[in-house]
Design an enzyme around this catalytic site. Structure first.
Site, PDB file in Angstrom:
ATOM      1  N   ASP A 195       0.857  -1.174   0.000  1.00  0.00           N
ATOM      2  CA  ASP A 195       0.000   0.000   0.000  1.00  0.00           C
ATOM      3  C   ASP A 195       0.906   1.241   0.000  1.00  0.00           C
ATOM      4  O   ASP A 195       2.124   1.123   0.177  1.00  0.00           O
ATOM      5  CB  ASP A 195      -0.886  -0.038   1.246  1.00  0.00           C
ATOM      6  CG  ASP A 195      -1.847   1.125   1.317  1.00  0.00           C
ATOM      7  OD1 ASP A 195      -2.377   1.506   0.262  1.00  0.00           O
ATOM      8  OD2 ASP A 195      -2.065   1.645   2.424  1.00  0.00           O
TER       9      ASP A 195
ATOM     10  N   THR B 130      -0.109   4.835   1.510  1.00  0.00           N
ATOM     11  CA  THR B 130      -0.250   5.639   2.714  1.00  0.00           C
ATOM     12  C   THR B 130       0.019   4.810   3.968  1.00  0.00           C
ATOM     13  O   THR B 130      -0.621   3.791   4.206  1.00  0.00           O
ATOM     14  CB  THR B 130      -1.664   6.249   2.800  1.00  0.00           C
ATOM     15  OG1 THR B 130      -1.915   6.986   1.610  1.00  0.00           O
ATOM     16  CG2 THR B 130      -1.783   7.167   4.000  1.00  0.00           C
TER      17      THR B 130
ATOM     18  N   ASP C  61      -1.599  -1.277   6.049  1.00  0.00           N
ATOM     19  CA  ASP C  61      -1.866  -0.857   7.422  1.00  0.00           C
ATOM     20  C   ASP C  61      -3.299  -0.425   7.680  1.00  0.00           C
ATOM     21  O   ASP C  61      -3.639  -0.040   8.788  1.00  0.00           O
ATOM     22  CB  ASP C  61      -0.930   0.286   7.820  1.00  0.00           C
ATOM     23  CG  ASP C  61      -1.317   1.599   7.151  1.00  0.00           C
ATOM     24  OD1 ASP C  61      -1.906   1.549   6.051  1.00  0.00           O
ATOM     25  OD2 ASP C  61      -1.034   2.662   7.720  1.00  0.00           O
TER      26      ASP C  61
END
Length: 766
Positions: free
Chosen positions: A453, A455, A653
């Site tokens: 990912d 961000t 996350d």
């Protein structure tokens, strides 16, 4: 014994730190995990392999308890004081089960050696020049003396081996002790019959004096050497769980509670959520929380593995077990007891160290047939030597058959995997890499695609709002009020950034309703009767809000510099946008370069727009990326790579990443992320840093290499040792293997596997 299903959790007050990390929690398990996760409520030996059960460590356990206010009250168990009602505190720590096991074995070993040594000297008497022993007594009397001296060794110091052998045959869980019991037992019984009924034996079994050859020295030396092996294993086992003990040492026992009446030292068990705690210079942080007053540099190396202290200020999170620097600060407790990061790490390490890796199935399958095959080889050895051996053929047959039984070591096979896993998981925890199970370690060794990912994974995950503008290009306070009001119900990092910006601008929040997070697009809701939407172009399309061309051009310019831009719509009309920046982590580029150098393809999947994603991908020289991904898109991308035969690791996350983390062969969650992401993954990086992925992959490779070394050693040892003991070298070189030498080799084979596993503690994962 019975399976342990629950673990008692008692609260204690502590007048002074009584923690002793070597203590156990009363739950025992087999270090070879023969029965998976099965545990026992008392010590003993494994009913399958016969190994000594190992106790799980626990931070605090004591034998007696007293009241901190009424020391005359002494109880044998925890509870409350009958006078004042306070929780009783432990008086002094007890010894650990590991320590007790080692000391018990050491005591038996000393006794065994003290009786075995004279037996050995008597047996070797004819090798002493002049054979002075023969001048004192006849050979028959010396044989009886050997027999008497052997009784404490057989029936006390090493009797447990025969008990385990009997149990293994009774349950048909044949193991190392089956072979030891049969081999040494047959030799011992043979020697007793030789003493009592010498006339029933052929002449080739007899000495020149007419007595029959006895093997009391072989039996006692064999059993003593096996006992030595058990002693060394007990010592080595305590080192393999050293990582858990090191983590337990981090747990403080007291904290300074800030109260209206002043500071008060209390047990960490008395801390509740919301309490204010003062952390003094050099003190350990007792629970998880946030700083409310002051600042300081916190050493987090014991949890993250990074040696450089991290500067913490107001509103920054701090974790239990980390160490404060030279300043004092006040923190608010947010997670206590088993909820703290340190407690979760200890639990995860404990669980993972007992899990079974797929590669262990090979050793298990071989071990299942190992003992019967060895017994068959032993019988075959006896027959061949009896038929083709030189005189005295029966003696050669007997001795070599016993040597075959003694040298075989299924324990070396059984220990090969669990020892490496236990040490490897602990090594990972010390470097901020938490492994959920042994299977994850094996898969990490095979990863060839990493999907990540953006961000919070590649970027800092601490976005900040740069500006909130309307279509005229000016700061718009009402628009900020609308989007801040909506975001007060969202946990997304971008929402946190908007809320901080609104606080700086002194924005008053209003009431909202109909809040909805549109996965991968943004959020919508109603404020003051107006329908507010904040998100990307897909969300605007969904609510049928047209983006003005001039505004789109401004947004494109922002995105081309790597910024994240969300459109703001009021009643289905685009009214402005918010620009958010999120810096790329300094370590991301170095980590990705390392991974690519090892042949791992790194692919970025993000819900952000194409232009922002391209900017980040170009900065990191990624081979591929995909923008504007919904959770379903990430899932399909992973499936597509898996369909090509790739072993895929996914790092993320957020809640949106949970399905992808679960689908990937290896899910890697950033410890800074959400609990859902962590639950969906096999690996958690405490620091939330891509360099942790480099560490985890290196850990997987190191552990698998170590396991293969152990298995190779065990296979080669048994493949070569058994034929040598059978006498295969005798026709060519005249070499035979004494049962005593075989016993020494057998004992040290399993110890060698453990020692090799311990080498993982010194592996550099960076």
């Amino acid at each position: 014994m019975k399976t342990q299903k629950t673990d008692s959790k008692c609260k204690h007050h502590h007048a002074k730190p009584p923690t002793k990390v070597e203590e156990g929690n009363g739950i025992f398990y087999c270090p070879m995990h023969c029965e998976g996760d099965k545990t026992y409520d008392k010590s003993g030996s494994c009913p399958v392999c016969g190994m000594d059960l190992v106790e799980q460590p626990k931070a605090v356990i004591t034998s007696q308890y007293t009241c901190p206010m009424h020391p005359e009250v002494i109880k044998d168990s925890s509870g409350s004081c009958p006078i004042c009602g306070m929780d009783l505190v432990p008086m002094e720590p007890t010894e650990s089960a590991e320590s007790k096991t080692y000391k018990k074995l050491l005591q038996k070993f000393k006794i065994s050696v003290s009786f075995t040594l004279p037996i050995f000297l008597i047996a070797m008497g004819d090798l002493i020049p002049g054979n002075p022993l023969s001048l004192l007594f006849s050979q028959l009397i010396w044989n009886w003396i050997q027999f008497l001296l052997s009784l404490p060794v057989v029936f006390y110091a090493t009797w447990m081996f025969f008990e385990r052998a009997y149990s293994s045959i009774k349950t048909w869980n044949l193991n190392m002790f089956t072979l030891i019991g049969i081999g040494s037992g047959v030799a011992f019984l043979f020697s007793i019959f030789a003493l009592l009924f010498p006339d029933i034996f052929p002449d080739q079994f007899k000495t020149e004096s007419g007595t029959v050859f006895v093997y009391f020295e072989a039996v006692t030396v064999i059993l003593t050497l096996v006992l030595l092996g058990q002693l060394l294993e007990a010592r080595a086992h305590s080192q393999t769980s050293g990582a858990i003990k090191a983590l337990l040492k981090l747990a403080p026992t007291e904290a300074t509670l800030v109260t209206p009446q002043g500071d008060k030292v209390v047990s960490i068990h008395d801390i509740k959520k919301g309490d204010l705690i003062r952390v003094k210079p050099g003190g350990k942080i007792p629970v998880d929380g946030k700083i409310t007053e002051g600042d300081g540099s916190v050493d987090e190396s014991m949890i993250t593995g990074e040696p450089i202290p991290v500067h913490k200020k107001v509103d920054d999170a701090v974790s239990s077990g980390t160490i404060n620097g030279k300043k004092s600060f006040v923190m608010k407790a947010e997670k206590v007891g088993s909820e703290t990061l340190l407690s979760q790490i200890i639990q995860m390490v404990n669980n993972a160290s007992r899990s079974r890796a797929p590669i262990q199935k090979l050793a298990d399958k071989i071990s299942k047939y190992f003992v019967p095959i060895v017994v068959l080889i032993s019988v075959t050895t006896f027959i061949i030597w009896d038929i083709f051996g030189p005189d005295p053929a029966l003696v050669y047959a007997f001795v070599n058959a016993i040597a075959v039984l003694i040298i075989a070591c299924p324990c070396a096979l059984g220990l090969a995997t669990p020892m490496s896993v236990m040490v490897g998981v602990g090594k990972g925890a010390q470097n901020g890499v938490l492994i959920k199970n042994a299977e994850a370690l094996e898969k990490l060794n095979k990863v060839d695609v990493l999907i990540t990912d953006k961000t919070g994974t590649i970027t800092e995950g601490k976005p900040s709002v740069e500006k909130v503008l309307n279509t005229a290009g000016k700061f718009d306070k009402p628009l900020l009020q609308y989007i801040a009001t909506l975001n007060q119900y969202s946990e997304h990092p971008l929402s946190t950034a908007i809320m901080k910006f609104a606080k700086i601008k002194a924005i008053d929040l209003k009431a909202s309703k109909d809040f909805e997070a549109v996965s991968g697009k943004g959020i919508i809701g109603t404020v003051d009767g107006k329908k507010i939407a904040l998100g990307n172009a897909k969300l605007m399309l969904q609510i049928k809000a047209k983006i003005p061309k001039e505004l789109d051009e401004k947004v494109t310019t922002e995105q081309q510099t790597g910024k994240t831009v969300s459109y703001i719509a009021v009643d289905q009309k685009v009214a402005g946008y918010v620009t958010i920046t999120d810096a790329i982590k300094e370590t991301s580029k170095a980590a990705i370069t390392r991974l690519q150098a090892e042949g791992i393809e790194v692919v970025m999947l993000t819900g952000d727009n194409q232009k922002t994603a391209k900017y980040v991908a170009d900065q990191l020289h990624l081979s591929d990326f995909k923008a504007e991904c919904l959770p379903a898109d990430k899932l399909e991308t992973i499936k597509a790579y898996q369909a090509k035969g790739k072993v895929v690791a996914m790092a993320g996350d957020g809640i949106n990443d949970a399905p992808a983390l679960a689908q990937a062969d290896i899910g890697i969650a950033m410890g800074t992320g959400t609990d859902v992401a962590i639950e969906s993954s096999e690996v958690t990086l405490v620091k939330g840093d891509l360099m942790g992925i480099v560490k985890s992959i290196n850990l997987g490779k190191s552990v698998m290499k170590n396991i293969k070394q152990n298995l190779f050693f065990a296979f080669i040892y048994n493949t070569l040792g058994v034929p040598v003991a059978a006498g295969i070298l005798y026709p060519f070189f005249g070499i035979l293997l004494s049962p005593m030498i075989a016993a020494a080799a057998m004992s040290f084979s399993s110890v060698s596997v453990i020692v090799n596993s311990l080498r993982l503690r010194s592996v550099n994962l960076k």
